[in-house]
Design a protein around this motif. Structure first.
Motif, PDB file in Angstrom:
ATOM      1  N   MET A   1       0.828  -1.195   0.000  1.00 63.14           N
ATOM      2  CA  MET A   1       0.000   0.000   0.000  1.00 63.14           C
ATOM      3  C   MET A   1       0.870   1.255   0.000  1.00 63.14           C
ATOM      4  O   MET A   1       0.533   2.232  -0.643  1.00 63.14           O
ATOM      5  N   LEU A   2       1.976   1.205   0.720  1.00 65.34           N
ATOM      6  CA  LEU A   2       2.862   2.365   0.793  1.00 65.34           C
ATOM      7  C   LEU A   2       3.483   2.663  -0.570  1.00 65.34           C
ATOM      8  O   LEU A   2       3.599   3.824  -0.958  1.00 65.34           O
ATOM      9  N   LEU A   3       3.843   1.600  -1.293  1.00 62.23           N
ATOM     10  CA  LEU A   3       4.414   1.790  -2.628  1.00 62.23           C
ATOM     11  C   LEU A   3       3.385   2.429  -3.569  1.00 62.23           C
ATOM     12  O   LEU A   3       3.716   3.337  -4.336  1.00 62.23           O
ATOM     13  N   ALA A   4       2.137   1.987  -3.488  1.00 63.35           N
ATOM     14  CA  ALA A   4       1.098   2.539  -4.343  1.00 63.35           C
ATOM     15  C   ALA A   4       0.848   4.014  -4.020  1.00 63.35           C
ATOM     16  O   ALA A   4       0.685   4.842  -4.929  1.00 63.35           O
ATOM     17  N   LEU A   5       0.809   4.356  -2.735  1.00 68.40           N
ATOM     18  CA  LEU A   5       0.643   5.768  -2.359  1.00 68.40           C
ATOM     19  C   LEU A   5       1.820   6.603  -2.847  1.00 68.40           C
ATOM     20  O   LEU A   5       1.639   7.741  -3.292  1.00 68.40           O
ATOM     21  N   ALA A   6       3.027   6.039  -2.773  1.00 70.82           N
ATOM     22  CA  ALA A   6       4.209   6.754  -3.260  1.00 70.82           C
ATOM     23  C   ALA A   6       4.118   6.980  -4.771  1.00 70.82           C
ATOM     24  O   ALA A   6       4.464   8.065  -5.263  1.00 70.82           O
ATOM     25  N   ILE A   7       3.640   5.983  -5.502  1.00 72.88           N
ATOM     26  CA  ILE A   7       3.489   6.124  -6.958  1.00 72.88           C
ATOM     27  C   ILE A   7       2.477   7.227  -7.286  1.00 72.88           C
ATOM     28  O   ILE A   7       2.720   8.085  -8.142  1.00 72.88           O
ATOM     29  N   LEU A   8       1.343   7.223  -6.588  1.00 72.57           N
ATOM     30  CA  LEU A   8       0.332   8.262  -6.818  1.00 72.57           C
ATOM     31  C   LEU A   8       0.889   9.648  -6.495  1.00 72.57           C
ATOM     32  O   LEU A   8       0.650  10.616  -7.225  1.00 72.57           O
ATOM     33  N   LEU A   9       1.637   9.751  -5.409  1.00 71.38           N
ATOM     34  CA  LEU A   9       2.227  11.035  -5.021  1.00 71.38           C
ATOM     35  C   LEU A   9       3.274  11.494  -6.032  1.00 71.38           C
ATOM     36  O   LEU A   9       3.354  12.685  -6.346  1.00 71.38           O
ATOM     37  N   VAL A  10       4.047  10.561  -6.563  1.00 71.52           N
ATOM     38  CA  VAL A  10       5.052  10.923  -7.574  1.00 71.52           C
ATOM     39  C   VAL A  10       4.370  11.482  -8.815  1.00 71.52           C
ATOM     40  O   VAL A  10       4.803  12.502  -9.375  1.00 71.52           O
ATOM     41  N   PHE A  11       3.283  10.839  -9.257  1.00 71.08           N
ATOM     42  CA  PHE A  11       2.575  11.356 -10.434  1.00 71.08           C
ATOM     43  C   PHE A  11       2.004  12.743 -10.169  1.00 71.08           C
ATOM     44  O   PHE A  11       2.037  13.612 -11.035  1.00 71.08           O
ATOM     45  N   GLN A  12       1.489  12.967  -8.971  1.00 70.61           N
ATOM     46  CA  GLN A  12       0.960  14.291  -8.657  1.00 70.61           C
ATOM     47  C   GLN A  12       2.086  15.323  -8.635  1.00 70.61           C
ATOM     48  O   GLN A  12       1.942  16.425  -9.163  1.00 70.61           O
ATOM     49  N   CYS A  13       3.225  14.972  -8.041  1.00 73.81           N
ATOM     50  CA  CYS A  13       4.350  15.910  -7.977  1.00 73.81           C
ATOM     51  C   CYS A  13       4.925  16.204  -9.359  1.00 73.81           C
ATOM     52  O   CYS A  13       5.287  17.347  -9.658  1.00 73.81           O
ATOM     53  N   VAL A  14       4.999  15.187 -10.201  1.00 75.23           N
ATOM     54  CA  VAL A  14       5.481  15.401 -11.571  1.00 75.23           C
ATOM     55  C   VAL A  14       4.520  16.321 -12.320  1.00 75.23           C
ATOM     56  O   VAL A  14       4.943  17.236 -13.042  1.00 75.23           O
ATOM     57  N   GLY A  15       3.231  16.105 -12.135  1.00 69.20           N
ATOM     58  CA  GLY A  15       2.245  16.988 -12.764  1.00 69.20           C
ATOM     59  C   GLY A  15       2.377  18.416 -12.271  1.00 69.20           C
ATOM     60  O   GLY A  15       2.302  19.370 -13.058  1.00 69.20           O
ATOM     61  N   GLU A  16       2.567  18.599 -10.957  1.00 63.21           N
ATOM     62  CA  GLU A  16       2.774  19.943 -10.401  1.00 63.21           C
ATOM     63  C   GLU A  16       4.029  20.585 -10.993  1.00 63.21           C
ATOM     64  O   GLU A  16       4.024  21.770 -11.331  1.00 63.21           O
ATOM     65  N   GLY A  17       5.085  19.798 -11.121  1.00 63.64           N
ATOM     66  CA  GLY A  17       6.326  20.323 -11.695  1.00 63.64           C
ATOM     67  C   GLY A  17       6.151  20.752 -13.139  1.00 63.64           C
ATOM     68  O   GLY A  17       6.629  21.815 -13.547  1.00 63.64           O
ATOM     69  N   ILE A  18       5.463  19.939 -13.911  1.00 58.16           N
ATOM     70  CA  ILE A  18       5.227  20.281 -15.321  1.00 58.16           C
ATOM     71  C   ILE A  18       4.372  21.540 -15.429  1.00 58.16           C
ATOM     72  O   ILE A  18       4.648  22.432 -16.238  1.00 58.16           O
ATOM     73  N   ALA A  19       3.338  21.631 -14.596  1.00 58.96           N
ATOM     74  CA  ALA A  19       2.477  22.820 -14.631  1.00 58.96           C
ATOM     75  C   ALA A  19       3.254  24.067 -14.237  1.00 58.96           C
ATOM     76  O   ALA A  19       3.087  25.130 -14.836  1.00 58.96           O
ATOM     77  N   PHE A  20       4.120  23.943 -13.236  1.00 59.57           N
ATOM     78  CA  PHE A  20       4.895  25.099 -12.775  1.00 59.57           C
ATOM     79  C   PHE A  20       5.920  25.527 -13.818  1.00 59.57           C
ATOM     80  O   PHE A  20       6.043  26.720 -14.115  1.00 59.57           O
ATOM     81  N   LEU A  21       6.640  24.573 -14.379  1.00 63.90           N
ATOM     82  CA  LEU A  21       7.702  24.904 -15.330  1.00 63.90           C
ATOM     83  C   LEU A  21       7.164  25.362 -16.678  1.00 63.90           C
ATOM     84  O   LEU A  21       7.765  26.215 -17.332  1.00 63.90           O
ATOM     85  N   SER A  22       6.035  24.797 -17.096  1.00 61.61           N
ATOM     86  CA  SER A  22       5.506  25.156 -18.411  1.00 61.61           C
ATOM     87  C   SER A  22       4.647  26.417 -18.374  1.00 61.61           C
ATOM     88  O   SER A  22       4.485  27.081 -19.383  1.00 61.61           O
ATOM     89  N   GLY A  23       4.069  26.709 -17.204  1.00 61.71           N
ATOM     90  CA  GLY A  23       3.196  27.867 -17.105  1.00 61.71           C
ATOM     91  C   GLY A  23       1.826  27.648 -17.714  1.00 61.71           C
ATOM     92  O   GLY A  23       1.083  28.596 -17.937  1.00 61.71           O
ATOM     93  N   TRP A  24       1.496  26.387 -18.012  1.00 60.20           N
ATOM     94  CA  TRP A  24       0.185  26.071 -18.570  1.00 60.20           C
ATOM     95  C   TRP A  24      -0.898  26.366 -17.544  1.00 60.20           C
ATOM     96  O   TRP A  24      -0.699  26.188 -16.346  1.00 60.20           O
ATOM     97  N   PRO A  25      -2.080  26.761 -18.000  1.00 59.75           N
ATOM     98  CA  PRO A  25      -3.171  27.035 -17.057  1.00 59.75           C
ATOM     99  C   PRO A  25      -3.944  25.771 -16.669  1.00 59.75           C
ATOM    100  O   PRO A  25      -5.143  25.801 -16.458  1.00 59.75           O
ATOM    101  N   ILE A  26      -3.242  24.651 -16.600  1.00 63.89           N
ATOM    102  CA  ILE A  26      -3.848  23.370 -16.221  1.00 63.89           C
ATOM    103  C   ILE A  26      -3.307  23.004 -14.846  1.00 63.89           C
ATOM    104  O   ILE A  26      -2.093  23.063 -14.631  1.00 63.89           O
ATOM    105  N   PRO A  27      -4.173  22.632 -13.907  1.00 64.64           N
ATOM    106  CA  PRO A  27      -3.693  22.259 -12.579  1.00 64.64           C
ATOM    107  C   PRO A  27      -2.738  21.060 -12.644  1.00 64.64           C
ATOM    108  O   PRO A  27      -2.927  20.135 -13.438  1.00 64.64           O
ATOM    109  N   GLY A  28      -1.737  21.093 -11.792  1.00 65.18           N
ATOM    110  CA  GLY A  28      -0.747  20.023 -11.750  1.00 65.18           C
ATOM    111  C   GLY A  28      -1.335  18.642 -11.509  1.00 65.18           C
ATOM    112  O   GLY A  28      -0.934  17.678 -12.177  1.00 65.18           O
ATOM    113  N   PRO A  29      -2.276  18.502 -10.562  1.00 61.22           N
ATOM    114  CA  PRO A  29      -2.849  17.172 -10.358  1.00 61.22           C
ATOM    115  C   PRO A  29      -3.569  16.621 -11.589  1.00 61.22           C
ATOM    116  O   PRO A  29      -3.594  15.416 -11.805  1.00 61.22           O
ATOM    117  N   VAL A  30      -4.125  17.493 -12.415  1.00 57.79           N
ATOM    118  CA  VAL A  30      -4.788  17.026 -13.642  1.00 57.79           C
ATOM    119  C   VAL A  30      -3.736  16.498 -14.620  1.00 57.79           C
ATOM    120  O   VAL A  30      -3.922  15.439 -15.235  1.00 57.79           O
TER     121      VAL A  30
END
Length: 118
Positions: free
Chosen positions: A1-30
């Motif tokens: 379960m911990l590994l799965a939560l870590a995977i979900l969190l990594v995808f959310q963080c990667v999305g946040e990073g892409i949204a921040f670096l690209s400046g797109w008006p799309i929320p990072g979690p999306v």
């Protein structure tokens, strides 16, 4: 379960990073959710890994709405004396939304052909 939560969190963080670096008006979690969807399509084994944890999260989803509900109750005190303006704004925005939706639907549907009388 911990590994799965870590995977979900990594995808959310990667999305946040892409949204921040690209400046797109799309929320990072999306963005993270879209990346997770693409990964699930590419690697079906990932589905087996995440399924049990995702099911548990969905089972307790209602608990995640408690902080939002408390925030609404706390913020309601600051709206004291503004109820008429809030009600007018709600009614006007609802009517405007219905009108725009009807116009878009009418534009997309086009003019149906008249049935021929025999």
């Amino acid at each position: 379960m911990l590994l799965a939560l870590a995977i979900l969190l990594v995808f959310q963080c990667v999305g946040e990073g892409i949204a921040f670096l690209s400046g797109w008006p799309i929320p990072g979690p999306v963005i993270g959710m879209l990346l997770l969807f693409a990964s699930l399509l590419a690697w079906p084994r990932l589905h087996e890994l995440l399924e049990q944890t995702a099911t548990q999260l969905l089972r307790h989803l209602s608990l995640l709405f408690v902080p939002a509900g408390v925030g609404i109750i706390v913020a309601a005190a600051s709206g004291r004396g503004q109820w008429l303006a809030i009600a007018v704004a709600l009614v006007c925005s609802t009517l405007l939304t219905l009108a725009v939706t009807a116009l878009v639907m009418q534009a997309l549907a086009g003019n149906p052909k008249e049935p021929d009388d025999a």
